[in-house]
Write a protein that holds these residues in place. Structure first.
Motif, PDB file in Angstrom:
ATOM      1  N   GLU A   1     -10.475 -21.421   9.250  1.00 19.93           N
ATOM      2  CA  GLU A   1     -10.729 -20.264  10.099  1.00 19.93           C
ATOM      3  C   GLU A   1     -10.396 -18.945   9.411  1.00 19.93           C
TER       4      GLU A   1
ATOM      5  N   TRP B   1      -8.830 -31.179  14.653  1.00 22.87           N
ATOM      6  CA  TRP B   1      -9.207 -29.794  14.948  1.00 22.87           C
ATOM      7  C   TRP B   1      -8.457 -29.267  16.165  1.00 22.87           C
TER       8      TRP B   1
ATOM      9  N   ARG C   1     -17.187 -27.422   9.731  1.00 19.15           N
ATOM     10  CA  ARG C   1     -17.089 -27.488  11.188  1.00 19.15           C
ATOM     11  C   ARG C   1     -18.236 -28.303  11.796  1.00 19.15           C
TER      12      ARG C   1
ATOM     13  N   TYR D   1      -8.820 -27.818   7.698  1.00 22.60           N
ATOM     14  CA  TYR D   1      -9.119 -27.018   8.880  1.00 22.60           C
ATOM     15  C   TYR D   1      -8.095 -25.921   9.139  1.00 22.60           C
TER      16      TYR D   1
END
Length: 509
Positions: free
Chosen positions: A349, A444, A371, A345
Motif C-alpha cells: 500500500e 490481507w 492485489r 502486502y
C-alpha cells in the motif's frame, strides 16, 4: 536414470491430458455455459498474458540487456572497482554447522575478490564470536581483509542490521564509491558473487542496490525433504523470472534479505538505518503496526522512494540453507506463505503512494497485480466447483483438463529460468496459485500477524482490547469479502439469482 524417469513422467502427464480431453462431453455444454466459459477464458487470457509477458521480459533481460551489462563490465579495468567492500552478516539463532559454512564462504569471497574488505559480524552470543574469530584465523586472510565484531542483545535481526550499518557509517572511506553486501546468517555466497556484483556499481552512478539469483539447500534425502526441495526449486525459478522481468526496467520488487548489495552511502544514511531498524506501516483499520519481519522490504522501500536504480544479477548465485518448518508439507508451506505474503502486502500500500514516474509503469502495475491475483487465482476453481453443482461433474472435468494443460505449458516456460524443469512443477504451480491465493486473502485482512518460521518469534498484539479488536475486525472483514466473492460466483453459475438474494435480505430484515 533420473532423466529417463523425468521423460516418462512428462509422457504419462501428457497422455493423461489427452485421455481427459476425450472424456469431456462437449455436446452437453448449453449456450449459457459456453458464454460463461468465454468469460472465464477472458479472465484467463488476462492472467496468462501477464505471465508470458513476464517470461518474455525475463528472457530479454537475461539474454540481451544483462549480457550487454556484463560484457561492458568485463571490458572495464580497475576504474569501476569499489574503493572498499563491506560484508555484513547477521547471525541470530543459527545452527553452528550453518554458521561455519556461511562465514567460510564469506571470508573466502573477501579474500578472492581482491578488494579492501571489512567483514562485519553482527552476533548475539559469545560462543558465536569465538566461532567467527576461529574461522577467520584459520583461513588466514591478507591484511586488506579486516574483521569487525559487533555484539547486540538478542532483540532481533533489525537491531543487528542497524548495529552493522552504523559500523559502515563510521568507516573512514569514500562511501559513495564503496559497497555493502548484506548477508543473512543462513546464506552461502557462491563463487565470484562479491567481485561480479560490486563492479556493476561503477557502471551506473544511479545504481543504489542489487540482488542476485538464489537457490536452496536442504539437508536430508527423505520423502518430505524431497517434496520441499522440489517446491523450493520451483519457487526460486519463479523468483528468477520475476526479478529478471522487473530488472528490465531498472527495478525489482524486493532487495532480498538473504543477500543484497547496496551503495555504502545509502547504508550510512541515518534515515535508512532508522527505516530498517524501526519500520512500521499505518493501516486505516489496524492502526500503526511495527514491522517484525521483512527487513528486505524496508530497505527496498527506502531505495526505491529515493529514486535509485536497482539491478538483478542472474549469473551469480547465493545458496540459502533452508530448514523444514513442519514435517507436514501443507502446514509448513502455509507458515512460509503467511510470512512471505504478509511482508509483501505490508509494503504494497505505501509503495503505491510513490509517484509512478519513480516506480516506473511496469513496477507500478506489478504492485497492483499483487492485489488482483489473490482473487483471480481461485476464481476458476470456484466457478468449476459451483458450476458442477448446477450443471454436472463434466464442468469440473473440463476445468481439470485445462489446469493440467496450462500448468504443463507454464512449466516449460520456466525453462527460461531453470533448465532442469521437473514433472512435479505443474502440481506445485497450481498449489502455489490457489492455496497461495487463499493465504493472501486471509493475510490481507490480518496484516498484524507476523512471525519467523526459524526463530519462532511473534509480534505481540498489545492489550486485551486491542487484541480483541484486531481479531474481530480482521475476521469480520475477511468473512464479508469471502462471502461476497462466493455470492458473485454462484450468481454467474445460476445457482442463485438476484431475487433469491433480495428475498433472503427481506427475511433477515
Amino acid at each position: 536414470m533420473e532423466n529417463i524417469l523425468r521423460f516418462f513422467s512428462f509422457l504419462i502427464y501428457i497422455l493423461l491430458i489427452i485421455a481427459l480431453g476425450f472424456l469431456i462431453p462437449y455436446e452437453r455444454f448449453d449456450p449459457y455455459q459456453k458464454n460463461l466459459i468465454f468469460f472465464i477464458a477472458f479472465v484467463g487470457v488476462w492472467r496468462y498474458t501477464w505471465f508470458f509477458i513476464n517470461i518474455i521480459r525475463a528472457w530479454t533481460y537475461k539474454n540481451i540487456k544483462f549480457k550487454a551489462i556484463r560484457k561492458e563490465e568485463e571490458k572495464k579495468g580497475s576504474e569501476i572497482d569499489p574503493e572498499h567492500v563491506f560484508i555484513l552478516i547477521t547471525t541470530f539463532r543459527i545452527g553452528t554447522s550453518v554458521s561455519v559454512e556461511v562465514y567460510r564462504a564469506a571470508i573466502k569471497e573477501a579474500i578472492n575478490c581482491g578488494y579492501n574488505v571489512t567483514l562485519i559480524a553482527s552476533i548475539v552470543e559469545m560462543s558465536e564470536e569465538r566461532l567467527v574469530r576461529k574461522i577467520f584465523l584459520e583461513l588466514n586472510p591478507p591484511e586488506r581483509v579486516k574483521l569487525v565484531i559487533t555484539r547486540i542483545e538478542g532483540t532481533g535481526k533489525r537491531d543487528g542490521l542497524a548495529a552493522g550499518f552504523r559500523v559502515v557509517a563510521n568507516s573512514p572511506v569514500n562511501l559513495y564509491n564503496s559497497v555493502v553486501a548484506v548477508v543473512d546468517g543462513d546464506s552461502i555466497l557462491g563463487e565470484g558473487v562479491i567481485r561480479k556484483s560490486a563492479r556493476l556499481f561503477g557502471l551506473n552512478e544511479n545504481l543504489g542496490a542489487l540482488t542476485t539469483d538464489e537457490d536452496a539447500k536442504l539437508e536430508g534425502k527423505d520423502f518430505i525433504t524431497n517434496i520441499y526441495r522440489k517446491w523450493y526449486r520451483l519457487r526460486f525459478a519463479q523468483r528468477n523470472v520475476t526479478m529478471s522481468s522487473l530488472a528490465l526496467g531498472d527495478r525489482v520488487l524486493t532487495l532480498t534479505g538473504r543477500m543484497s548489495m547496496f551503495r555504502a552511502n545509502i547504508i550510512a544514511d541515518r534515515e535508512f538505518v532508522e527505516t530498517v531498524q524501526r519500520d512500521y506501516f499505518e493501516h486505516w483499520r489496524l492502526g500503526k503496526i511495527p514491522f517484525l519481519t521483512g527487513d528486505d522490504k524496508s530497505s527496498w522501500f527506502y531505495v526505491i522512494k529515493n529514486g535509485w536504480d536497482m539491478l538483478y544479477v542472474p549469473d551469480v548465485v547465493v545458496y540459502t540453507i533452508e530448514e523444514i518448518p513442519h514435517r507436514n508439507f501443507f502446514i509448513g508451506s502455509l507458515m512460509l506463505m503467511q510470512r512471505w505474503f504478509g511482508n509483501q502486502y505490508r509494503t504494497n500500500e505505501r509503495a503505491l503512494k510513490i509517484p509512478i514516474e519513480i516506480l516506473g509503469l511496469y513496477t507500478w502495475y506489478a504492485l497492483w497485480d499483487q492485489r488482483f491475483t489473490k482473487w483471480t487465482a481461485p476464481y476458476g476453481l470456484m466457478i468449476a466447483l459451483f458450476g458442477a453443482i448446477h450443471w454436472g461433474g463434466y464442468i469440473f472435468l473440463a476445468y481439470i483438463w485445462w489446469i493440467l494443460l496450462s500448468r504443463l505449458l507454464m512449466t516449460y516456460a520456466y525453462s527460461v529460468s531453470r533448465k532442469d524443469i521437473l514433472p512435479s512443477w505443474p502440481f506445485f504451480l497450481y498449489y502455489n496459485q490457489v492455496i497461495g491465493a487463499f493465504v493472501k486473502i486471509y493475510i490481507w485482512e490480518h496484516l498484524y500477524k507476523q512471525s519467523w518460521t526459524r526463530q519462532k518469534t511473534k509480534l505481540v498484539a498489545g492489550d486485551k482490547f486491542t487484541a480483541w479488536y484486531l481479531f474481530v475486525s480482521s475476521n469480520l472483514t475477511f468473512t464479508i469479502k469471502v462471502l461476497f466473492f462466493l455470492i458473485i460466483v454462484n450468481l454467474l453459475v445460476q445457482n442463485i439469482t438476484f431475487d433469491d438474494i433480495w428475498e433472503y435480505l427481506n427475511w433477515i430484515i
